[in-house]
Design a protein around this motif. Structure first.
Motif, PDB file in Angstrom:
ATOM      1  N   MET A  91       0.817  -1.219   0.000  1.00 43.61           N
ATOM      2  CA  MET A  91       0.000   0.000   0.000  1.00 43.61           C
ATOM      3  C   MET A  91       0.853   1.272   0.000  1.00 43.61           C
ATOM      4  O   MET A  91       0.392   2.350  -0.350  1.00 43.61           O
ATOM      5  N   ARG A  92       2.098   1.137   0.461  1.00 50.24           N
ATOM      6  CA  ARG A  92       2.926   2.333   0.699  1.00 50.24           C
ATOM      7  C   ARG A  92       3.051   3.279  -0.491  1.00 50.24           C
ATOM      8  O   ARG A  92       3.048   4.488  -0.286  1.00 50.24           O
ATOM      9  N   PRO A  93       3.165   2.763  -1.739  1.00 48.44           N
ATOM     10  CA  PRO A  93       3.290   3.713  -2.841  1.00 48.44           C
ATOM     11  C   PRO A  93       2.124   4.692  -2.946  1.00 48.44           C
ATOM     12  O   PRO A  93       2.286   5.798  -3.433  1.00 48.44           O
ATOM     13  N   THR A  94       0.945   4.298  -2.470  1.00 42.67           N
ATOM     14  CA  THR A  94      -0.214   5.184  -2.546  1.00 42.67           C
ATOM     15  C   THR A  94      -0.132   6.316  -1.540  1.00 42.67           C
ATOM     16  O   THR A  94      -0.688   7.379  -1.730  1.00 42.67           O
ATOM     17  N   MET A  95       0.512   6.039  -0.395  1.00 49.12           N
ATOM     18  CA  MET A  95       0.482   7.032   0.683  1.00 49.12           C
ATOM     19  C   MET A  95       1.891   7.329   1.164  1.00 49.12           C
ATOM     20  O   MET A  95       2.655   6.443   1.498  1.00 49.12           O
ATOM     21  N   GLN A  96       2.225   8.596   1.154  1.00 42.86           N
ATOM     22  CA  GLN A  96       3.582   9.008   1.492  1.00 42.86           C
ATOM     23  C   GLN A  96       3.570  10.108   2.531  1.00 42.86           C
ATOM     24  O   GLN A  96       2.526  10.622   2.910  1.00 42.86           O
ATOM     25  N   MET A  97       4.773  10.483   2.966  1.00 40.55           N
ATOM     26  CA  MET A  97       4.849  11.469   4.044  1.00 40.55           C
ATOM     27  C   MET A  97       5.970  12.462   3.762  1.00 40.55           C
ATOM     28  O   MET A  97       7.025  12.107   3.260  1.00 40.55           O
ATOM     29  N   VAL A  98       5.729  13.718   4.112  1.00 38.59           N
ATOM     30  CA  VAL A  98       6.784  14.735   4.099  1.00 38.59           C
ATOM     31  C   VAL A  98       7.013  15.126   5.555  1.00 38.59           C
ATOM     32  O   VAL A  98       6.067  15.468   6.258  1.00 38.59           O
ATOM     33  N   PHE A  99       8.266  15.037   5.982  1.00 40.80           N
ATOM     34  CA  PHE A  99       8.538  15.217   7.406  1.00 40.80           C
ATOM     35  C   PHE A  99       8.853  16.660   7.765  1.00 40.80           C
ATOM     36  O   PHE A  99       9.160  17.488   6.913  1.00 40.80           O
ATOM     37  N   GLN A 100       8.817  16.909   9.072  1.00 39.52           N
ATOM     38  CA  GLN A 100       9.006  18.265   9.570  1.00 39.52           C
ATOM     39  C   GLN A 100      10.425  18.777   9.358  1.00 39.52           C
ATOM     40  O   GLN A 100      10.634  19.866   8.853  1.00 39.52           O
ATOM     41  N   ASP A 101      11.393  17.992   9.794  1.00 36.25           N
ATOM     42  CA  ASP A 101      12.751  18.493   9.863  1.00 36.25           C
ATOM     43  C   ASP A 101      13.537  17.973   8.666  1.00 36.25           C
ATOM     44  O   ASP A 101      13.946  16.827   8.640  1.00 36.25           O
ATOM     45  N   PRO A 102      13.750  18.828   7.664  1.00 42.14           N
ATOM     46  CA  PRO A 102      14.405  18.348   6.448  1.00 42.14           C
ATOM     47  C   PRO A 102      15.865  17.960   6.694  1.00 42.14           C
ATOM     48  O   PRO A 102      16.477  17.284   5.881  1.00 42.14           O
ATOM     49  N   MET A 110      23.873   9.802   1.958  1.00 40.04           N
ATOM     50  CA  MET A 110      23.346   9.461   0.636  1.00 40.04           C
ATOM     51  C   MET A 110      23.275  10.716  -0.220  1.00 40.04           C
ATOM     52  O   MET A 110      22.997  11.798   0.280  1.00 40.04           O
ATOM     53  N   THR A 111      23.511  10.561  -1.505  1.00 39.90           N
ATOM     54  CA  THR A 111      23.368  11.703  -2.406  1.00 39.90           C
ATOM     55  C   THR A 111      21.888  11.968  -2.626  1.00 39.90           C
ATOM     56  O   THR A 111      21.041  11.110  -2.356  1.00 39.90           O
ATOM     57  N   VAL A 112      21.616  13.154  -3.139  1.00 41.27           N
ATOM     58  CA  VAL A 112      20.235  13.518  -3.402  1.00 41.27           C
ATOM     59  C   VAL A 112      19.593  12.516  -4.359  1.00 41.27           C
ATOM     60  O   VAL A 112      18.454  12.100  -4.166  1.00 41.27           O
ATOM     61  N   GLY A 113      20.345  12.117  -5.367  1.00 39.43           N
ATOM     62  CA  GLY A 113      19.814  11.150  -6.326  1.00 39.43           C
ATOM     63  C   GLY A 113      19.435   9.845  -5.647  1.00 39.43           C
ATOM     64  O   GLY A 113      18.376   9.278  -5.908  1.00 39.43           O
ATOM     65  N   ALA A 114      20.287   9.384  -4.742  1.00 36.72           N
ATOM     66  CA  ALA A 114      20.010   8.131  -4.042  1.00 36.72           C
ATOM     67  C   ALA A 114      18.815   8.264  -3.112  1.00 36.72           C
ATOM     68  O   ALA A 114      18.020   7.336  -2.956  1.00 36.72           O
ATOM     69  N   ILE A 115      18.688   9.443  -2.469  1.00 37.12           N
ATOM     70  CA  ILE A 115      17.573   9.658  -1.542  1.00 37.12           C
ATOM     71  C   ILE A 115      16.249   9.641  -2.297  1.00 37.12           C
ATOM     72  O   ILE A 115      15.306   8.942  -1.927  1.00 37.12           O
ATOM     73  N   ILE A 116      16.192  10.410  -3.384  1.00 36.91           N
ATOM     74  CA  ILE A 116      14.931  10.494  -4.127  1.00 36.91           C
ATOM     75  C   ILE A 116      14.640   9.167  -4.832  1.00 36.91           C
ATOM     76  O   ILE A 116      13.486   8.773  -4.991  1.00 36.91           O
ATOM     77  N   GLY A 117      15.704   8.452  -5.219  1.00 38.06           N
ATOM     78  CA  GLY A 117      15.507   7.207  -5.951  1.00 38.06           C
ATOM     79  C   GLY A 117      15.238   5.998  -5.070  1.00 38.06           C
ATOM     80  O   GLY A 117      14.822   4.956  -5.571  1.00 38.06           O
ATOM     81  N   GLU A 118      15.459   6.124  -3.753  1.00 40.39           N
ATOM     82  CA  GLU A 118      15.316   4.958  -2.887  1.00 40.39           C
ATOM     83  C   GLU A 118      13.925   4.323  -2.942  1.00 40.39           C
ATOM     84  O   GLU A 118      13.820   3.094  -3.042  1.00 40.39           O
ATOM     85  N   PRO A 119      12.843   5.120  -2.907  1.00 40.21           N
ATOM     86  CA  PRO A 119      11.526   4.482  -3.019  1.00 40.21           C
ATOM     87  C   PRO A 119      11.379   3.691  -4.316  1.00 40.21           C
ATOM     88  O   PRO A 119      10.685   2.677  -4.348  1.00 40.21           O
ATOM     89  N   LEU A 120      12.040   4.157  -5.381  1.00 37.78           N
ATOM     90  CA  LEU A 120      11.949   3.452  -6.675  1.00 37.78           C
ATOM     91  C   LEU A 120      12.662   2.105  -6.602  1.00 37.78           C
ATOM     92  O   LEU A 120      12.204   1.116  -7.162  1.00 37.78           O
ATOM     93  N   ARG A 168      11.087  13.045  -2.882  1.00 35.00           N
ATOM     94  CA  ARG A 168      11.105  11.648  -2.473  1.00 35.00           C
ATOM     95  C   ARG A 168       9.681  11.133  -2.247  1.00 35.00           C
ATOM     96  O   ARG A 168       9.347  10.009  -2.633  1.00 35.00           O
ATOM     97  N   ALA A 169       8.841  11.975  -1.623  1.00 30.29           N
ATOM     98  CA  ALA A 169       7.464  11.550  -1.365  1.00 30.29           C
ATOM     99  C   ALA A 169       6.698  11.357  -2.669  1.00 30.29           C
ATOM    100  O   ALA A 169       5.793  10.541  -2.749  1.00 30.29           O
ATOM    101  N   LEU A 170       7.071  12.129  -3.704  1.00 28.54           N
ATOM    102  CA  LEU A 170       6.334  12.056  -4.970  1.00 28.54           C
ATOM    103  C   LEU A 170       6.787  10.910  -5.856  1.00 28.54           C
ATOM    104  O   LEU A 170       6.120  10.578  -6.829  1.00 28.54           O
TER     105      LEU A 170
END
Lengths: 327, 336
Positions: A91-102, A110-120, A168-170
């Protein structure tokens, strides 16, 4: 009528308190104690309240980041209240979260690419090249320069880091995103940038938000409907304008009147400011009757005995207060 | 400048503070000047990194040196230059004539001493009170800031107080020796709005009753609108605009002030469809500024802004602005 995307019924999240050498349970912190609301597809529900009122716990519980104590949660037509974490994964791909403390929610190694790509990596069968393409597309979408894909989070400012968190959430094309105080750690001029970004993404991708914040003026800007929480319970839930123009619950009234107006002329004439006395009681030991009875300026005898029912006082406008009892 | 009816209790002239870091100098505060009169509340607004806290900490030598260095300027507290006095005299000033309230009440109270001890410490150090007298005064102070059952709470430790209560204790400590100037560095930022309202009410009352000058640092323009008499707007380590509170909100002259006022939504009145934003990032203060710090984000910037750093110039009574483009009074028309 289409059913709401998210339905929450009587959600309870109690954290046990253990004491003594036998670690016996002596009580529970009732962080969320019987919360119900719906979120329609494409809308933003604002969830406001003071620190410690349970709004973040509520947001996390709705995504089942906790094993909830009781209640029902339906997201996108699927009941997830009682599911185990393994089946929740699907179910997780349908529902994501953006956290308070960036700063805290991004792995500094991790690099930005790795962070955003991890869910993939976790949820999609994409090849490396496909992933890079998708990450670059996401970076464009949130206004980050593609050239920064190999940089580390510390090389970015607070506002840019929050954009990384949003990208990352998107990543998995979610329908529902819980935004837990996404702008609290940012400067005023950067807050507006992030809020505008969230609104643009909502328009273009048809996202549904649960927007948690203590900033009532920002919630007024972004939310379609607003729920006010106090000590683990939603005390009022109404469409934005109804809530801000004519609040029904004395706590909402007090909360709104405590927000400073950025206009000296208005600030001068506002003699009607309601200053609540005292502090919020402990959620481990809430008062008898209505949770707000210890600080309520309009408290009545009945409030100290009976917990008011959360009911629809006007069409679409819900409140839990004895002032609005019909009899 | 003609002498007003009251003398300034604090005058700061041309203050410059520099941090030495491994990657070079950071010019955090650049030729900042301002003054405060007794009984006046001066609001200081700006984003993080604009130099507002560093300015105030430089005044009373609270910055560790190195890396910090106050390179230039004068800080006149009733005519006495605090940048030239001996460390011993400075210790008398801190907590004595100048009180300081910090942002985070948890980290600025010592967790291993009782609250009573921490309030009595300045009383005994600065006012030479005996134990009994100090105790009586401490109870008085806690009552002043609205802590119920004050006498019984002197023996409690900071962790036994809630956030709002701790901030009250901080205020009590800052007030202990009847300071002439009270510097409050984001005192309500860590607190909830309902608790903030309580603290603002206390400060208003104390200012009326005790008549001290207050410097209130914040990034919340709503708070400033409610309590300040006069406002300094800081950006990139400089004062970009100074004005009495009504002109600042009704007729802001600096493009930064105007943009800042537009970015904040309000809980009442018109709701804008889209928030105004200030594009870009605040500047990094690597070198002494030779150009306007706001130039890269300013919609009105022209060649001169990149070549020269504007000086503050008067545009009205008590109203000055550092900009080559002091916006005419067309601000209202343009927004409409």
């Amino acid at each position: 009528m289409t059913p709401p995307l998210v339905e929450v019924r009587d959600l309870k999240m109690h954290f046990p308190i253990y004491a003594g050498i036998l670690r016996k349970q002596v009580g529970a912190v009732k962080a969320v104690d019987g919360v119900s609301f719906d979120i329609l597809e494409g809308e933003t529900l604002g969830l406001v309240g003071e620190s410690g009122c349970g709004k973040s716990t509520c947001g996390r519980a709705v995504l089942r980041l906790y094993d909830i104590t009781d209640g029902e949660i339906v997201v996108d037509g699927r009941a997830i209240g009682g599911e185990d974490q393994r089946s929740l994964r699907r179910m997780r791909p349908t529902m994501q979260m953006v956290f308070q403390d960036p700063q805290a929610c991004l792995n500094p190694r991790m690099t930005v690419g790795a962070i955003i790509g991890e869910p993939l990596v976790e949820h999609s069968g994409m090849s490396r090249a496909e992933r890079t393409a998708r990450v670059e597309e996401l970076m464009d979408k949130v206004g980050l320069n593609r050239a920064f894909i190999n940089r580390y989070p510390h090389e970015f400012s607070g506002g840019q880091r929050q954009r990384i968190g949003i990208a990352r959430a998107l990543a998995l094309n979610p329908k529902f995103i819980v935004c837990d105080e996404p702008i609290a750690a940012l400067d005023v001029s950067i807050q507006a940038q992030v809020v505008n970004l969230l609104e643009e993404l909502q328009d273009s991708l048809g996202l549904t938000y649960l927007f948690i914040s203590h900033d009532l003026s920002m919630v007024r800007h972004i939310a379609d409907r607003v729920a006010v929480m106090y000590l683990g319970k939603v005390v009022e839930l109404a469409p934005r304008d109804a809530l801000y123009d004519a609040p029904l619950h004395p706590y909402t009234e007090a909360l709104l009147s405590a927000v400073p107006e950025p206009d000296p002329a208005k600030a001068g004439q506002r003699k009607d400011r309601i200053v609540l006395q005292g502090d919020v009681p402990s959620p481990a030991n809430p008062p008898e009757g209505c949770n707000f009875c210890t600080r309520c300026p309009k408290v009545m005898d009945v409030c100290r005995e009976i917990d008011p029912e959360f009911r629809e006082v006007q069409p679409g406008h819900w409140a839990a207060c004895h002032l609005h009892d019909t009899e | 400048m003609p002498d007003g009816d009251t003398r300034n209790v604090l005058e700061v002239k041309n203050l410059q503070t520099v941090f030495g870091t491994r990657s070079g100098e950071v010019h955090a505060v650049n030729s900042v000047s301002f003054e405060v009169k007794p009984g006046e509340l001066l609001g200081v607004v700006g984003e993080s990194g604009s130099g507002k806290s560093v300015t105030m900490m430089s005044l009373i030598g609270l910055l560790p040196s190195p890396p910090a260095e106050v390179r230039q300027g004068e800080v006149l507290l009733e005519g006495e230059d605090l940048l030239k006095v001996t460390p011993a005299r400075l210790r008398d000033v801190r907590g004595g004539e100048v009180g300081f309230i910090f942002q985070d009440p948890m980290t600025s109270l010592n967790p291993v001493f009782t609250v009573g001890y921490q309030i009595m410490e300045p009383l005994r150090r600065h006012m030479g009170l005996g134990k009994k007298q100090a105790r009586a005064r401490a109870v008085e102070l806690l009552e002043l800031v609205g802590i119920p059952g004050a006498a019984g709470r002197l023996g409690d430790f900071p962790h036994q107080f809630s956030g709002g209560m701790r901030q009250r204790v901080m205020i009590a400590i800052a007030l202990a020796c009847d300071p002439k100037v009270l510097i409050a560095d984001e005192p309500t930022t860590a607190l909830d709005v309902t608790i903030q309202a309580q603290i603002l009410e206390i400060v208003e009352r104390l200012r009326r009753e005790l008549g001290m000058a207050i410097i209130w640092i914040t990034h919340d323009l709503g708070v400033i609108a409610g309590i300040a008499d006069r406002v300094l707007v800081m950006y990139g380590g400089q004062v970009v605009e100074q004005a009495p509170v009504h002109p600042l909100f009704n007729d802001p002259r600096h493009p930064y002030t105007r943009a800042l006022l537009k970015t904040i939504p309000s809980v009442s009145g018109e709701r804008a469809a889209k928030l105004q934003v200030i594009e870009g990032q605040p500047p990094i203060l690597g070198a002494a500024p030779t150009a306007c710090p706001f130039r890269s984000r300013c919609p009105l910037a022209f060649e001169r802004c990149h070549a020269e750093n504007p000086k503050r110039e008067d545009v009205g009574p008590g109203h000055d602005v550092a900009c080559f483009h002091p916006l005419a009074q067309t601000a209202a028309e343009e927004t409409a």
